[in-house]
Design a protein around this motif. Structure first.
Motif, mmCIF file in Angstrom:
data_model
loop_
_atom_site.group_PDB
_atom_site.id
_atom_site.type_symbol
_atom_site.label_atom_id
_atom_site.label_comp_id
_atom_site.label_asym_id
_atom_site.label_seq_id
_atom_site.Cartn_x
_atom_site.Cartn_y
_atom_site.Cartn_z
ATOM 1 N N PRO A 1 -1.720 -3.911 3.347
ATOM 2 C CA PRO A 1 -2.481 -4.326 2.027
ATOM 3 C C PRO A 1 -3.171 -5.432 1.796
ATOM 4 N N GLU A 2 -3.036 -6.465 2.326
ATOM 5 C CA GLU A 2 -3.825 -7.740 2.745
ATOM 6 C C GLU A 2 -5.577 -7.304 3.035
ATOM 7 N N ARG A 3 -5.542 -6.638 3.174
ATOM 8 C CA ARG A 3 -6.704 -5.803 3.642
ATOM 9 C C ARG A 3 -8.076 -5.118 2.488
ATOM 10 N N LEU A 4 -6.739 -4.896 1.461
ATOM 11 C CA LEU A 4 -7.586 -3.959 0.718
ATOM 12 C C LEU A 4 -7.422 -4.707 -0.362
ATOM 13 N N VAL A 5 -9.096 -5.797 -0.596
ATOM 14 C CA VAL A 5 -9.131 -6.541 -1.250
ATOM 15 C C VAL A 5 -9.644 -6.071 -2.788
ATOM 16 N N ASN A 6 -10.615 -4.858 -2.791
ATOM 17 C CA ASN A 6 -10.909 -3.874 -3.386
ATOM 18 C C ASN A 6 -11.057 -2.706 -3.883
ATOM 19 N N ARG A 7 -11.646 -1.942 -4.110
ATOM 20 C CA ARG A 7 -11.698 -0.361 -4.254
ATOM 21 C C ARG A 7 -13.437 0.039 -2.999
ATOM 22 N N GLN A 8 -14.482 -0.706 -3.166
ATOM 23 C CA GLN A 8 -14.921 -0.236 -2.101
ATOM 24 C C GLN A 8 -14.721 -0.750 -0.365
ATOM 25 N N SER B 1 -8.331 14.947 3.643
ATOM 26 C CA SER B 1 -7.951 14.098 2.241
ATOM 27 C C SER B 1 -6.926 12.685 2.662
ATOM 28 N N VAL B 2 -7.247 11.875 1.427
ATOM 29 C CA VAL B 2 -6.334 10.903 1.423
ATOM 30 C C VAL B 2 -6.671 9.730 0.132
ATOM 31 N N ILE B 3 -5.478 9.212 -0.296
ATOM 32 C CA ILE B 3 -5.533 8.843 -1.241
ATOM 33 C C ILE B 3 -4.534 7.527 -0.721
ATOM 34 N N LEU B 4 -5.170 6.094 -1.663
ATOM 35 C CA LEU B 4 -4.460 4.982 -0.666
ATOM 36 C C LEU B 4 -4.715 4.194 -2.545
ATOM 37 N N ILE B 5 -3.451 3.631 -2.383
ATOM 38 C CA ILE B 5 -3.333 3.099 -3.772
ATOM 39 C C ILE B 5 -2.116 1.815 -3.114
ATOM 40 N N LYS B 6 -3.240 0.438 -4.059
ATOM 41 C CA LYS B 6 -2.898 -0.520 -3.585
ATOM 42 C C LYS B 6 -1.876 -1.056 -4.782
ATOM 43 N N ALA B 7 -0.036 -1.264 -5.016
ATOM 44 C CA ALA B 7 0.290 -1.948 -6.152
ATOM 45 C C ALA B 7 0.335 -3.787 -5.966
ATOM 46 N N SER B 8 0.677 -4.033 -6.899
ATOM 47 C CA SER B 8 0.135 -5.744 -6.966
ATOM 48 C C SER B 8 0.857 -5.782 -8.168
ATOM 49 N N SER C 1 0.375 -1.100 -0.193
ATOM 50 C CA SER C 1 -0.357 -0.354 0.157
ATOM 51 C C SER C 1 1.385 1.196 -0.674
ATOM 52 N N TYR C 2 0.935 2.378 -0.555
ATOM 53 C CA TYR C 2 0.824 3.922 -0.725
ATOM 54 C C TYR C 2 0.038 4.644 -0.557
ATOM 55 N N MET C 3 -0.202 5.608 -0.008
ATOM 56 C CA MET C 3 -0.984 6.333 1.021
ATOM 57 C C MET C 3 -0.178 8.246 1.020
ATOM 58 N N LEU C 4 -1.313 8.671 0.073
ATOM 59 C CA LEU C 4 -1.139 10.608 0.514
ATOM 60 C C LEU C 4 -2.014 11.126 1.198
ATOM 61 N N CYS C 5 -1.714 11.807 2.237
ATOM 62 C CA CYS C 5 -2.846 12.792 2.963
ATOM 63 C C CYS C 5 -2.637 14.120 3.112
ATOM 64 N N SER C 6 -3.366 14.715 3.554
ATOM 65 C CA SER C 6 -2.920 16.032 3.974
ATOM 66 C C SER C 6 -2.830 15.768 5.829
ATOM 67 N N ASP C 7 -2.405 17.309 6.290
ATOM 68 C CA ASP C 7 -1.382 16.689 7.528
ATOM 69 C C ASP C 7 -3.066 16.756 8.826
ATOM 70 N N GLY C 8 -4.107 17.130 8.453
ATOM 71 C CA GLY C 8 -5.490 16.773 9.158
ATOM 72 C C GLY C 8 -5.706 15.710 9.158
ATOM 73 N N PHE C 9 -5.325 14.275 8.243
ATOM 74 C CA PHE C 9 -5.253 13.018 8.160
ATOM 75 C C PHE C 9 -4.567 12.727 8.686
ATOM 76 N N ARG C 10 -3.737 13.643 9.679
ATOM 77 C CA ARG C 10 -2.951 12.441 10.432
ATOM 78 C C ARG C 10 -2.384 12.559 12.210
ATOM 79 N N HIS C 11 -2.913 13.937 11.922
ATOM 80 C CA HIS C 11 -2.693 14.918 13.374
ATOM 81 C C HIS C 11 -3.071 13.746 15.354
#
Length: 253
Positions: free
Chosen positions: A216-223, A246-253, A193-203
């Motif tokens: 990553p093993e939990r991320l089986v589909n976009r839903q 805000s967050v962007i989540l990426i699953k790379a396989s 998994s890769y994640m990009l986020c604003s500071d509001g997501f992580r404080h």
């Protein structure tokens, strides 16, 4: 490398506008799947932060549509990072000039990540972040903030930084700094998994909470990916985070 990617953003519990802007661009090319992901956090303390973040996002969306095919002829991630850096410097000058004409201040952070084949490049300004998530969670970017600089100098502990009133004070941002010097990071893409986020997501959540939820093993589909990020956002709001989230989540396989 194959990718699934989702984006989620929330105005939060206090602010009247969402100044964050997100971008995901995904294409099948002669070199396989290519993915672009960007998070921009318009400066909450400055007016028209949403204008700054949206302007930068549009410029990079246009780059993907018009310039990417030329870069794919002989992709060099360090060269692409250099070109992005020049783009951000140009956008910084344009936004500065716009601000002067409008007698206002505006600015945005920038964390952008591009995957081509088995490589990635990250270009970064400010305190939005990129992470890699596997058995551990690793922050790939370096915060360009006053408190991060003081931690590096040894004059402040991470615990002190979390409570310091200056924790959101940026050393540079696009549109509100006379000069910007983006951080350029290249690396080899790995499954996970890769994640990009604003500071509001992580404080208001810990790195370990993020790792457990977005392993990553939990991320089986976009839903499922949307469900996990939405649950984290609601948890963050319940802990009284006042910023946009805000967050962007990426699953790379």
């Amino acid at each position: 490398m194959k990718f699934m990617a989702i984006a989620d953003s929330d105005i939060g519990i206090v602010k009247d506008t969402n100044q964050d802007s997100l971008l995901i661009k995904h294409a099948d090319t002669q070199r396989g799947e290519v993915l672009l992901a960007i998070v921009c956090d318009g400066m909450g303390g400055l007016t028209k932060g949403e204008v700054a973040s949206a302007t930068v996002i549009k410029a990079f969306s246009d780059w993907f549509d018009t310039e990417l095919e030329y870069e794919l002829e002989n992709p060099d991630m360090r060269v692409i990072g250099g070109k992005w850096s020049l783009m951000l410097k140009d956008l910084n000058a344009r936004l500065l000039e716009y601000g002067k004409q409008c007698h206002t201040n505006l600015g945005t952070t920038f964390t952008g990540m591009l995957f081509i084949e088995d490589n990635y490049v990250i270009v970064h300004v400010g305190d939005t972040r990129a992470y890699q998530i596997g058995n551990e969670i690793t922050q790939l970017t370096t915060d360009q903030t006053f408190v991060a600089r003081e931690i590096e100098r040894g004059t402040m502990t991470p615990e002190q930084a979390k409570k310091d009133k200056r924790r959101n004070m940026l050393l540079q941002c696009v549109g509100a700094s006379e000069k910007v010097e983006p951080e350029i990071i290249t690396g080899t893409a790995r499954c996970g998994s890769y994640m990009l986020c604003s500071d509001g997501f992580r404080h208001e959540i810990s790195a370990e909470e993020i790792r457990q939820a977005l392993a990553p093993e939990r991320l089986v589909n976009r839903q499922t990916m949307h469900k996990k990020t939405t649950q984290l956002i609601e948890q963050i709001k319940a802990r009284q985070e006042k910023d946009n989230i805000s967050v962007i989540l990426i699953k790379a396989s």
